[in-house]
Motif scaffolding. Structure first.
Motif, PDB file in Angstrom:
ATOM      1  N   LEU A 132       0.731  -1.154  -0.012  1.00 39.05           N
ATOM      2  CA  LEU A 132      -0.091   0.151  -0.085  1.00 39.05           C
ATOM      3  C   LEU A 132       0.806   1.291  -0.083  1.00 39.05           C
ATOM      4  O   LEU A 132       1.902   1.214   0.573  1.00 39.05           O
ATOM      5  CB  LEU A 132      -0.928  -0.077   1.066  1.00 39.05           C
ATOM      6  N   GLU A 133       0.320   2.230  -0.779  1.00 35.84           N
ATOM      7  CA  GLU A 133       1.059   3.524  -0.460  1.00 35.84           C
ATOM      8  C   GLU A 133       0.707   4.454   0.413  1.00 35.84           C
ATOM      9  O   GLU A 133      -0.561   4.367   1.046  1.00 35.84           O
ATOM     10  CB  GLU A 133       0.673   4.444  -1.807  1.00 35.84           C
ATOM     11  N   ALA A 134       1.609   5.188   1.011  1.00 36.33           N
ATOM     12  CA  ALA A 134       1.311   6.018   2.172  1.00 36.33           C
ATOM     13  C   ALA A 134       0.137   6.909   2.163  1.00 36.33           C
ATOM     14  O   ALA A 134      -0.535   7.219   3.019  1.00 36.33           O
ATOM     15  CB  ALA A 134       2.599   6.786   2.789  1.00 36.33           C
ATOM     16  N   ASP A 135       0.027   7.536   1.103  1.00 32.17           N
ATOM     17  CA  ASP A 135      -0.972   8.222   0.876  1.00 32.17           C
ATOM     18  C   ASP A 135      -2.413   7.923   0.201  1.00 32.17           C
ATOM     19  O   ASP A 135      -3.341   8.666  -0.147  1.00 32.17           O
ATOM     20  CB  ASP A 135      -0.687   9.524   0.082  1.00 32.17           C
ATOM     21  N   GLU A 136      -2.458   6.699   0.078  1.00 25.93           N
ATOM     22  CA  GLU A 136      -3.519   6.005  -0.270  1.00 25.93           C
ATOM     23  C   GLU A 136      -4.788   6.008   0.535  1.00 25.93           C
ATOM     24  O   GLU A 136      -4.786   5.635   1.761  1.00 25.93           O
ATOM     25  CB  GLU A 136      -3.079   4.395  -0.517  1.00 25.93           C
ATOM     26  N   LYS A 137      -6.054   6.217  -0.077  1.00 31.26           N
ATOM     27  CA  LYS A 137      -6.867   6.263   0.846  1.00 31.26           C
ATOM     28  C   LYS A 137      -7.566   5.123   1.158  1.00 31.26           C
ATOM     29  O   LYS A 137      -8.072   4.177   0.009  1.00 31.26           O
ATOM     30  CB  LYS A 137      -8.124   7.310   0.155  1.00 31.26           C
ATOM     31  N   LEU A 138      -7.849   4.491   2.351  1.00 29.83           N
ATOM     32  CA  LEU A 138      -8.200   3.370   2.700  1.00 29.83           C
ATOM     33  C   LEU A 138      -9.534   3.096   3.261  1.00 29.83           C
ATOM     34  O   LEU A 138      -9.751   3.981   4.185  1.00 29.83           O
ATOM     35  CB  LEU A 138      -7.266   2.534   3.548  1.00 29.83           C
TER      36      LEU A 138
ATOM     37  N   LEU B  98      -6.599  -1.418   8.414  1.00 31.78           N
ATOM     38  CA  LEU B  98      -5.353  -1.686   7.181  1.00 31.78           C
ATOM     39  C   LEU B  98      -4.452  -0.335   7.075  1.00 31.78           C
ATOM     40  O   LEU B  98      -5.139   0.807   7.168  1.00 31.78           O
ATOM     41  CB  LEU B  98      -6.198  -1.931   5.972  1.00 31.78           C
ATOM     42  N   HIS B  99      -3.363  -0.593   7.398  1.00 33.11           N
ATOM     43  CA  HIS B  99      -2.380   0.305   7.437  1.00 33.11           C
ATOM     44  C   HIS B  99      -1.028   0.156   6.520  1.00 33.11           C
ATOM     45  O   HIS B  99      -0.632  -1.004   6.223  1.00 33.11           O
ATOM     46  CB  HIS B  99      -1.654   0.511   8.864  1.00 33.11           C
ATOM     47  N   PRO B 100      -0.648   1.185   5.659  1.00 34.13           N
ATOM     48  CA  PRO B 100       0.505   0.784   4.730  1.00 34.13           C
ATOM     49  C   PRO B 100       1.854   1.134   5.777  1.00 34.13           C
ATOM     50  O   PRO B 100       1.852   1.691   6.835  1.00 34.13           O
ATOM     51  CB  PRO B 100       0.510   2.197   4.055  1.00 34.13           C
TER      52      PRO B 100
END
Length: 173
Positions: free
Chosen positions: A89-95, A100-102
């Motif tokens: 996952l990308e750090a700035d990705e909206k989840l 769930l954490h990058p």
């Protein structure tokens, strides 16, 4: 509470376990929460390829303002959570999933611990079962059911004349 991913990968077939007493400053910015102390965390981290599964238990003592009396009271907080850290996952990705954490190079549990504590502190907490004297509740009634309320409910004087239209044979006796 940080671990490098290379350190956690050493526990490929077994779970990495941890127990730690924490001292965190400014855990909550709420005005009714005076202090969060005696924070104890324990749990395990399991590695599965690019994902790390964290099963965590947090216990803390929260000093807060009693909602009814205004006195300082203590609330014993206990939180269990299952979090997933994913390297893809990308750090700035909206989840959409809040658990769930990058993760990039190290797994840091402190932000998650702060968040779990904050969302688990009750909005309203009181150790008193009685309302304060200044609550203006002298004319209040507590009803056990809707039927009891309907029976005791006052009729609007403007609609009193319409009451005769709804009389049945039983009430006309």
């Amino acid at each position: 509470m940080k671990w490098s991913l290379s350190e956690l990968r050493k526990f490929q077939n077994t779970a990495f376990t941890f127990e730690e007493h924490l001292s965190l400053e400014d855990v909550s910015n709420r005005q009714d929460v005076l202090d969060v102390s005696d924070i104890f965390t324990e749990g395990s981290i399991k590695n599965s390829g690019h994902e790390f599964y964290v099963d965590i238990t947090i216990q803390a003592r929260v000093k807060m303002v009693d909602s009814r009396s205004g006195e300082d009271v203590f609330y014993d907080l206990s939180v269990n959570s299952f979090e997933t850290y994913d390297e893809t996952l990308e750090a700035d990705e909206k989840l959409e999933d809040p658990s769930l954490h990058p993760v990039l190079h190290e797994l840091d549990l402190e932000p998650v611990i702060r968040e779990l504590i904050n969302v688990s502190i009750p909005e309203v907490y009181s150790e008193s079962n009685e309302l304060p004297d200044s609550s203006n509740t002298d004319n209040w009634n507590v009803y056990g059911s809707i039927e009891a309320y309907e029976k005791d409910k006052p009729v609007d004087p403007r609609l009193k004349k319409l009451e005769t239209l709804f009389k049945t044979d039983e009430t006309e006796d």
